[in-house]
Design an enzyme around this catalytic site. Structure first.
Site, PDB file in Angstrom:
ATOM      1  N   GLY A  12      33.331  41.303  50.694  1.00  0.00           N
ATOM      2  CA  GLY A  12      34.379  42.171  50.372  1.00  0.00           C
ATOM      3  C   GLY A  12      35.794  41.921  50.720  1.00  0.00           C
ATOM      4  O   GLY A  12      36.403  43.327  50.980  1.00  0.00           O
ATOM      5  N   ARG A  66      18.720  46.943  32.847  1.00  0.00           N
ATOM      6  CA  ARG A  66      20.553  47.164  33.222  1.00  0.00           C
ATOM      7  C   ARG A  66      21.032  48.438  33.004  1.00  0.00           C
ATOM      8  O   ARG A  66      21.621  48.634  33.975  1.00  0.00           O
ATOM      9  CB  ARG A  66      21.282  45.773  32.741  1.00  0.00           C
ATOM     10  CG  ARG A  66      22.519  45.113  33.486  1.00  0.00           C
ATOM     11  CD  ARG A  66      23.251  44.281  31.649  1.00  0.00           C
ATOM     12  NE  ARG A  66      23.028  42.648  32.216  1.00  0.00           N
ATOM     13  CZ  ARG A  66      23.099  41.884  32.658  1.00  0.00           C
ATOM     14  NH1 ARG A  66      24.673  42.114  33.913  1.00  0.00           N
ATOM     15  NH2 ARG A  66      23.213  40.963  32.288  1.00  0.00           N
ATOM     16  N   ASN A 108      39.495  45.475  37.671  1.00  0.00           N
ATOM     17  CA  ASN A 108      39.176  44.373  38.253  1.00  0.00           C
ATOM     18  C   ASN A 108      40.054  43.519  38.677  1.00  0.00           C
ATOM     19  O   ASN A 108      41.130  43.323  38.519  1.00  0.00           O
ATOM     20  CB  ASN A 108      38.161  43.739  37.314  1.00  0.00           C
ATOM     21  CG  ASN A 108      36.721  42.249  37.882  1.00  0.00           C
ATOM     22  OD1 ASN A 108      37.066  43.032  38.643  1.00  0.00           O
ATOM     23  ND2 ASN A 108      36.880  41.435  37.038  1.00  0.00           N
ATOM     24  N   HIS A 110      40.077  39.429  39.516  1.00  0.00           N
ATOM     25  CA  HIS A 110      39.292  37.818  39.141  1.00  0.00           C
ATOM     26  C   HIS A 110      40.191  36.576  39.196  1.00  0.00           C
ATOM     27  O   HIS A 110      41.768  36.890  39.383  1.00  0.00           O
ATOM     28  CB  HIS A 110      39.675  38.363  37.294  1.00  0.00           C
ATOM     29  CG  HIS A 110      39.216  37.336  37.060  1.00  0.00           C
ATOM     30  ND1 HIS A 110      37.414  36.737  36.806  1.00  0.00           N
ATOM     31  CD2 HIS A 110      38.889  35.804  36.195  1.00  0.00           C
ATOM     32  CE1 HIS A 110      37.043  35.611  35.728  1.00  0.00           C
ATOM     33  NE2 HIS A 110      37.936  34.798  35.729  1.00  0.00           N
ATOM     34  N   SER A 137      44.417  37.859  38.759  1.00  0.00           N
ATOM     35  CA  SER A 137      44.687  38.450  38.371  1.00  0.00           C
ATOM     36  C   SER A 137      44.066  39.860  38.157  1.00  0.00           C
ATOM     37  O   SER A 137      43.028  39.702  38.574  1.00  0.00           O
ATOM     38  CB  SER A 137      44.224  38.167  36.496  1.00  0.00           C
ATOM     39  OG  SER A 137      45.121  37.099  36.195  1.00  0.00           O
ATOM     40  N   THR A 142      37.622  46.040  30.705  1.00  0.00           N
ATOM     41  CA  THR A 142      36.857  46.732  28.811  1.00  0.00           C
ATOM     42  C   THR A 142      35.729  46.057  28.929  1.00  0.00           C
ATOM     43  O   THR A 142      35.333  45.393  29.905  1.00  0.00           O
ATOM     44  CB  THR A 142      37.945  46.436  27.745  1.00  0.00           C
ATOM     45  OG1 THR A 142      37.968  45.509  28.044  1.00  0.00           O
ATOM     46  CG2 THR A 142      39.176  47.295  28.407  1.00  0.00           C
ATOM     47  N   GLU A 144      34.784  44.427  27.173  1.00  0.00           N
ATOM     48  CA  GLU A 144      34.768  42.588  26.699  1.00  0.00           C
ATOM     49  C   GLU A 144      35.236  42.024  28.216  1.00  0.00           C
ATOM     50  O   GLU A 144      36.189  42.289  29.154  1.00  0.00           O
ATOM     51  CB  GLU A 144      35.957  42.294  25.745  1.00  0.00           C
ATOM     52  CG  GLU A 144      35.678  40.795  25.795  1.00  0.00           C
ATOM     53  CD  GLU A 144      36.926  40.496  24.634  1.00  0.00           C
ATOM     54  OE1 GLU A 144      36.719  39.250  24.619  1.00  0.00           O
ATOM     55  OE2 GLU A 144      37.395  41.091  24.195  1.00  0.00           O
ATOM     56  N   LEU A 145      34.867  41.580  28.609  1.00  0.00           N
ATOM     57  CA  LEU A 145      34.212  40.330  29.820  1.00  0.00           C
ATOM     58  C   LEU A 145      35.623  39.806  29.968  1.00  0.00           C
ATOM     59  O   LEU A 145      36.084  38.769  29.399  1.00  0.00           O
ATOM     60  CB  LEU A 145      32.644  39.182  30.473  1.00  0.00           C
ATOM     61  CG  LEU A 145      33.227  38.856  31.964  1.00  0.00           C
ATOM     62  CD1 LEU A 145      32.463  40.020  32.784  1.00  0.00           C
ATOM     63  CD2 LEU A 145      32.130  37.506  31.725  1.00  0.00           C
ATOM     64  N   ASP A 146      36.732  40.494  31.429  1.00  0.00           N
ATOM     65  CA  ASP A 146      37.661  39.739  31.819  1.00  0.00           C
ATOM     66  C   ASP A 146      39.035  40.056  30.895  1.00  0.00           C
ATOM     67  O   ASP A 146      39.538  38.872  31.018  1.00  0.00           O
ATOM     68  CB  ASP A 146      37.568  38.038  32.592  1.00  0.00           C
ATOM     69  CG  ASP A 146      36.643  38.648  33.503  1.00  0.00           C
ATOM     70  OD1 ASP A 146      36.191  39.385  34.511  1.00  0.00           O
ATOM     71  OD2 ASP A 146      35.650  37.193  34.245  1.00  0.00           O
ATOM     72  N   GLN A 174      46.204  35.228  48.143  1.00  0.00           N
ATOM     73  CA  GLN A 174      46.711  35.770  46.677  1.00  0.00           C
ATOM     74  C   GLN A 174      46.018  37.291  46.651  1.00  0.00           C
ATOM     75  O   GLN A 174      46.770  38.027  46.048  1.00  0.00           O
ATOM     76  CB  GLN A 174      47.936  34.986  46.169  1.00  0.00           C
ATOM     77  CG  GLN A 174      48.178  33.862  46.726  1.00  0.00           C
ATOM     78  CD  GLN A 174      49.060  34.365  47.417  1.00  0.00           C
ATOM     79  OE1 GLN A 174      49.835  35.188  47.163  1.00  0.00           O
ATOM     80  NE2 GLN A 174      49.882  33.390  48.713  1.00  0.00           N
ATOM     81  N   GLU A 175      45.012  37.204  46.533  1.00  0.00           N
ATOM     82  CA  GLU A 175      44.330  38.534  46.106  1.00  0.00           C
ATOM     83  C   GLU A 175      44.414  39.330  46.808  1.00  0.00           C
ATOM     84  O   GLU A 175      44.546  40.762  46.727  1.00  0.00           O
ATOM     85  CB  GLU A 175      42.908  37.713  45.854  1.00  0.00           C
ATOM     86  CG  GLU A 175      42.371  36.863  44.323  1.00  0.00           C
ATOM     87  CD  GLU A 175      40.950  36.682  44.553  1.00  0.00           C
ATOM     88  OE1 GLU A 175      40.204  37.472  44.804  1.00  0.00           O
ATOM     89  OE2 GLU A 175      40.444  35.553  44.682  1.00  0.00           O
TER      90      GLU A 175
HETATM   91  C1  GAR Z   1      37.201  36.804  45.215  1.00  0.00           C
HETATM   92  O1  GAR Z   1      37.718  36.128  44.903  1.00  0.00           O
HETATM   93  C2  GAR Z   1      37.299  37.402  43.131  1.00  0.00           C
HETATM   94  O2  GAR Z   1      38.477  37.633  42.619  1.00  0.00           O
HETATM   95  C3  GAR Z   1      35.884  36.757  42.619  1.00  0.00           C
HETATM   96  O3  GAR Z   1      34.958  37.339  43.543  1.00  0.00           O
HETATM   97  C4  GAR Z   1      35.631  36.824  44.946  1.00  0.00           C
HETATM   98  C5  GAR Z   1      35.194  37.818  45.735  1.00  0.00           C
HETATM   99  O4  GAR Z   1      35.455  37.983  47.208  1.00  0.00           O
HETATM  100  N1  GAR Z   1      35.466  37.669  41.782  1.00  0.00           N
HETATM  101  C6  GAR Z   1      35.047  37.598  40.918  1.00  0.00           C
HETATM  102  O5  GAR Z   1      34.825  36.354  40.729  1.00  0.00           O
HETATM  103  C7  GAR Z   1      34.904  38.611  39.458  1.00  0.00           C
HETATM  104  N2  GAR Z   1      34.350  37.408  38.440  1.00  0.00           N
HETATM  105  P1  GAR Z   1      35.982  39.233  48.523  1.00  0.00           P
HETATM  106  O6  GAR Z   1      34.358  39.668  47.934  1.00  0.00           O
HETATM  107  O7  GAR Z   1      35.131  38.726  49.828  1.00  0.00           O
HETATM  108  O8  GAR Z   1      36.497  40.018  47.907  1.00  0.00           O
END
Ligand code: GAR
Length: 205
Positions: A12, A66, A108, A110, A137, A142, A144-146, A174-175
């Protein structure tokens, strides 16, 4: 004040970046819930330490059902009455039915420069393709995935010595800048694309 719920699956670190920014004062939103699909997700304890309500709904208890998992997951989310739902390292694919309930208010992050590399193993795929740059990004979710509308991107150069792990670490830095920057705007209804200035090279922490 805009109410934000965050879904995680693991450590997280993106969730923490969002929560820290929201709790820093001078922010249009506040965190009302952090929920995980894994009770052992370490991000839950970190969120609780910061005073954010937490919930866990173990997807393994629902096997392949699911819809049943999502019916359970949505309970604490609805109870928290979020205006915005942020996926932050949430590694379960959500059904169109679930997505529809939060359409236009679910984000989200990604780890690729979408539309390149939706799905998994994004960094290895960027290396295998010989890309000169990689990045992350934030987009609206939506069915559709990503593939939902882009709200922000940040770029890093790919270095000759990069492995998937070193590239992932550099993109993750950067995220942590990008997601809070997008949420600050999105919380006040501003959906213009955020393009962060290029990051300094060689930073991994
Ligand atoms: C992050 O790099 C995020 O972008 C990626 O998982 C990691 C989670 O790290 N998400 C995906 O790949 C979603 N498809 P975090 O738990 O430390 O935030």
């Amino acid at each position: 004040m805009t109410r934000v719920a965050i879904l995680i699956s693991g450590g997280g670190s993106n969730m923490l970046a969002l929560v820290r920014d929201m709790l820093s004062g001078d922010h249009p939103a506040r965190p009302v819930l952090v929920a995980a699909n894994d009770p052992a997700a370490t991000g839950l304890a970190r969120a609780a330490q910061m005073g954010v309500p937490v919930a866990a709904v173990d997807h393994r208890a629902y096997g392949r059902d699911r819809a049943a998992f999502e019916a359970a997951l949505i309970q604490p989310i609805l109870a928290a009455k979020p205006d915005i739902l942020c996926l932050a390292g949430f590694m379960r694919v959500l059904t169109p039915d679930f997505v529809r309930q939060f359409e236009g208010r679910m984000l989200n992050i990604h780890p690729s420069l979408l539309p390149k590399y939706p799905g998994l193993h994004t960094h290895q795929r960027a290396l295998d393709a010989g890309d000169a740059e990689a990045g992350c990004s934030v987009h609206e979710v939506t069915a559709e995935l990503d593939a939902g509308p882009l709200l922000g991107q940040a770029r890093v150069p790919v270095l000759p010595c990069d492995t998937a792990d070193t590239l992932a670490a550099r993109v993750l830095v950067q995220e942590h800048r990008l997601y809070p920057a997008v949420l600050r705007r999105y919380a006040v209804g501003d959906r213009r694309m955020v393009n962060l200035p290029p990051a300094p090279t060689g930073v991994s922490g």
